[in-house]
Each structure stands twice: as C-alpha cells, then as structure tokens.
Motif scaffolding. Structure first.
Motif, short mmCIF file in Angstrom:
data_model
loop_
_atom_site.label_atom_id
_atom_site.label_comp_id
_atom_site.label_asym_id
_atom_site.label_seq_id
_atom_site.Cartn_x
_atom_site.Cartn_y
_atom_site.Cartn_z
N ASN A 104 0.84 -1.50 -0.06
CA ASN A 104 -0.22 0.28 0.17
C ASN A 104 1.01 1.68 0.27
OD1 ASN A 104 -2.10 1.81 0.16
ND2 ASN A 104 -3.04 0.44 2.13
N LEU A 105 0.94 1.80 -0.97
CA LEU A 105 1.87 3.21 -1.00
C LEU A 105 1.30 3.96 -1.24
CD1 LEU A 105 4.78 2.94 -2.61
CD2 LEU A 105 4.08 3.60 -4.74
N CYS A 118 9.07 -5.34 0.71
CA CYS A 118 8.65 -6.65 -0.10
C CYS A 118 6.52 -6.30 0.88
CB CYS A 118 9.40 -8.16 1.14
SG CYS A 118 10.82 -7.64 0.22
N ALA A 119 6.43 -7.81 0.61
CA ALA A 119 5.08 -7.91 0.58
C ALA A 119 4.29 -7.77 1.85
CB ALA A 119 4.78 -9.47 1.10
N HIS A 120 2.97 -6.52 1.21
CA HIS A 120 1.98 -6.29 2.53
C HIS A 120 2.10 -5.69 3.37
CE1 HIS A 120 -0.81 -9.71 1.55
NE2 HIS A 120 0.28 -10.09 2.52
N CYS A 121 3.27 -4.20 3.00
CA CYS A 121 3.90 -3.23 3.25
C CYS A 121 3.12 -2.02 3.57
CB CYS A 121 5.35 -2.70 2.96
SG CYS A 121 6.77 -4.05 3.89
N GLN A 122 3.35 -0.90 4.19
CA GLN A 122 2.04 -0.07 3.80
C GLN A 122 3.71 1.52 4.13
OE1 GLN A 122 -1.07 0.32 6.31
NE2 GLN A 122 -1.43 -1.70 6.10
N ILE A 123 3.15 1.83 3.29
CA ILE A 123 4.54 3.09 2.57
C ILE A 123 3.67 4.84 3.09
CG2 ILE A 123 5.75 3.94 1.42
CD1 ILE A 123 6.75 1.22 2.34
N GLY A 124 3.91 5.35 4.03
CA GLY A 124 2.28 6.57 3.76
C GLY A 124 3.05 7.88 3.55
N ASP A 125 2.12 8.18 2.87
CA ASP A 125 2.88 10.43 2.36
C ASP A 125 3.91 10.15 2.65
OD1 ASP A 125 -0.37 9.51 1.32
OD2 ASP A 125 -0.82 11.07 2.54
N GLY A 126 4.36 10.77 1.19
CA GLY A 126 5.97 11.98 1.66
C GLY A 126 7.00 10.88 1.68
N VAL A 127 6.93 9.54 2.07
CA VAL A 127 7.79 8.65 2.89
C VAL A 127 8.81 8.55 1.63
CG1 VAL A 127 9.05 6.17 2.67
CG2 VAL A 127 6.59 7.28 4.10
N ILE A 128 10.34 8.44 1.82
CA ILE A 128 11.39 8.76 0.94
C ILE A 128 12.05 6.94 0.87
CG2 ILE A 128 13.59 9.30 0.09
CD1 ILE A 128 13.26 12.46 1.19
N LEU A 129 12.59 6.10 0.23
CA LEU A 129 12.55 5.06 0.32
C LEU A 129 13.30 5.10 -1.11
CD1 LEU A 129 9.77 2.98 0.03
CD2 LEU A 129 10.97 3.96 1.87
N HIS A 137 8.67 -7.89 4.99
CA HIS A 137 7.68 -7.74 4.45
C HIS A 137 6.63 -7.45 6.28
CE1 HIS A 137 7.55 -10.56 8.25
NE2 HIS A 137 9.10 -11.26 7.18
N GLU A 138 5.73 -6.86 5.76
CA GLU A 138 4.92 -6.22 7.03
C GLU A 138 5.08 -5.09 7.41
OE1 GLU A 138 2.39 -9.96 8.31
OE2 GLU A 138 4.06 -10.80 7.56
N THR A 139 6.20 -4.58 6.77
CA THR A 139 6.57 -3.38 7.37
C THR A 139 6.11 -2.15 7.59
OG1 THR A 139 8.90 -3.67 8.35
CG2 THR A 139 8.64 -1.58 8.06
N MET A 140 5.45 -1.75 8.78
CA MET A 140 4.60 -0.11 7.90
C MET A 140 5.45 1.18 8.96
SD MET A 140 1.43 -1.67 10.14
CE MET A 140 0.41 0.32 10.57
N ILE A 141 5.23 2.43 7.74
CA ILE A 141 6.30 3.06 7.91
C ILE A 141 5.79 4.63 7.35
CG2 ILE A 141 7.94 4.72 6.61
CD1 ILE A 141 9.46 2.35 5.53
N SER A 142 5.10 5.47 8.77
CA SER A 142 3.79 5.93 8.27
C SER A 142 4.66 7.41 7.40
CB SER A 142 3.99 7.06 10.24
OG SER A 142 2.85 7.32 10.07
N THR A 143 3.80 8.88 7.63
CA THR A 143 4.39 9.69 7.25
C THR A 143 5.76 10.15 7.05
OG1 THR A 143 3.20 11.06 8.32
CG2 THR A 143 1.71 10.03 6.77
N CYS A 144 6.00 10.91 5.94
CA CYS A 144 7.63 11.84 5.68
C CYS A 144 8.41 11.21 6.55
CB CYS A 144 6.94 12.89 6.30
SG CYS A 144 6.39 13.73 4.85
N VAL A 145 8.65 9.77 6.53
CA VAL A 145 10.11 9.66 7.18
C VAL A 145 10.85 8.99 5.91
CG1 VAL A 145 11.05 7.32 7.15
CG2 VAL A 145 8.87 7.61 8.40
#
Ligand code: COA
Length: 228
Positions: A104-105, A118-129, A137-145
């Motif tokens: 979920n991007l 990887c699978a089932h991660c959530q990437i919040g608004d404004g994230v820089i990868l 897998h299944e890692t959750m990254i909130s906004t502007c990280v």
C-alpha cells in the motif's frame, strides 16, 4: 501529465531523473525558495520561482507536483500546501525498484533506484525510500519518513511519522522507531527507539533526545520479538 518538482537541490535532481525514467509525467519546472536559482536550468529544467507559485500552476495547465525536500518536516509543510492548492501529489518510482503487488503506497512517495519493498508493507505519504534501501514484509512506515540509501528494515518493523533512518542502518524485525526519531548512519537497531530521540552505533545506543518524558507515558515497553 505536466508536473513541477518542489526543491531544486541534489534530492530534486534525483527525483527528476526518476520521473524521467518512469516516463508517466512531464516535468516542466522546479520551484525552490532559493531566489539565486530562479531562472537557472538544472539538468535542462528551469527553476520557475518559489513555492508561492503553487496556487497559479493549475491556471497554466500544471496539475501535479512532487515535493523533493529531504528534510522531513519541511517536506510535510510543502506537501500540505500542494494538497490545499488542489494539485495531485504524484509518486516517483524508479523502474529498477521492486515493489510487491500487495504493498500500500501513499502519495508523494519516492522509491529510488534499486529499492525493494516486500509483501504487505504500508508506505505512508511523503516517504522517501532512497537508493538501494530494503523494506521487508509487513513493515509499516508512516508519513514523511526518510529511509536513506542502503538502509535495511526487517519484517514487521514500524516506523512512525517523521523518523530518519540513516544511510546503511539496519533495523531488526518487529522494532518500533518513534516519530521524529533519528537512527544514525550504519547503526544496528535491536530495540525500540523512543520518539524524537537519536540512536547510533552497533548495537544502537541512545545519544540524545527525550527519554522517559511524561509526554511518552503511553510509549509501549520494548516489543516482544520473535524470529520472522
Ligand atoms: C546520528 C547523527 C544524526 C548524529 O549527528 P549529531 O547529532 O551531530 O551527533 P554528533 O556528531 O555530535 O555525535 C555525537 C556522538 O555520537 C557518535 N556518532 C554520531 N553518529 C554516529 C554514527 N552514525 N554511528 C556511530 N556513532 C556515531 C559521535 O562519534 C559522537 O560520539 P562521542 O560523543 O563519543 O564523541 C549523524 O552522525 C548521522 O549518522 N547522520 C546520518 C547521515 C546520513 O545518513 N546521511 C544520508 C543522507 S541521504
């Protein structure tokens, strides 16, 4: 779709390259608060003026923007201005990045060259990868990280809003990094990181920021960990 990049520094030029390689958007200009850049061309694209131009862009047929500011708090502020103006916040995803189909991007996200999500991660608004980072897998990254180049996040990690994960850092599974925390370059994080604190080293140790403050009375105890 015609778009602008907000931020004409090094990060903005990385984003320009990614958007060109992605080929979905036509970058018609940069916006930057540094007036000495106005009128100059960066990698062939003109710096049109400051962010004050945002409300006028739609009248000129520009419907989208990407905020390419590395500093997490300023990126958030500028994203809010873009959203209020009715422009679309686009994503910049390098063709060599690999994102699992069920990720979920959010919006305004950069997934740079060679990054893996990887699978089932959530990437919040404004994230820089950033370049070559790995988010398991299944890692959750909130906004502007900001996950800096080469950083590795294991499975089921949680990163709260505004955190900075330094270049080459490693975070083991199920760790939680608090909002606006900083993980130093090359650190190996084995335990949760308190909000607004800084940790460095191998294994990572706390060097500055809030510890045991009343504000964080709801901060959970160290997470129970299991291999995953
Ligand atoms: C963590 C960081 C933000 C700390 O910066 P700072 O607040 O200015 O801290 P200082 O430089 O004053 O260092 C404080 C102490 O931590 C140590 N330290 C700082 N960063 C460290 C790191 N990454 N790993 C191990 N030790 C570190 C310093 O040696 C110093 O130790 P001392 O007190 O024993 O002398 C910075 O060093 C860092 O790692 N930034 C990440 C940069 C990065 O990833 N850039 C990529 C951009 S895309």
């Amino acid at each position: 779709m015609d778009c602008v990049i907000i931020g004409a520094g090094g990060h903005g030029r990385v984003v320009l390259d990614v958007l060109r390689q992605q080929t979905q958007h036509n970058v018609v200009g940069f916006l930057d608060s540094n007036s000495s850049l106005h009128g100059q061309r960066m990698d062939g694209v003109q710096v049109l003026g400051s962010i004050d131009l945002v409300p006028m862009l739609q009248r000129n047929g520009i419907r989208a923007a990407f905020v390419a500011i590395g500093e997490n708090g300023i990126r958030r502020q500028f994203m809010e201005i873009v959203i209020k103006s009715g422009l679309e916040l686009i994503n910049a995803v390098h063709p060599s990045a690999n994102i699992a189909s069920n990720v979920n991007l959010g919006r305004g996200v950069l997934v740079a060259a060679g990054a893996l999500v990887c699978a089932h991660c959530q990437i919040g608004d404004g994230v820089i990868l950033n370049t070559g980072s790995i988010v398991d897998h299944e890692t959750m990254i909130s906004t502007c990280v900001h996950v800096c180049p080469g950083a590795k996040l294991a499975g089921r990690v949680t990163v709260e809003s505004g955190a900075f994960i330094g270049i080459g850092a490693t975070i083991i599974q199920r760790v939680r990094v608090g909002h606006d925390a900083t993980v130093g370059a090359g650190s190996v994080v084995l335990c949760d990181v308190e909000p607004m604190s800084t940790v460095v080293g191998v294994p990572a140790r706390h060097i500055k920021g809030v510890t045991n403050a009343d504000d964080f009375q709801h901060w959970p105890a160290y997470a129970t960990r299991s291999n995953s």
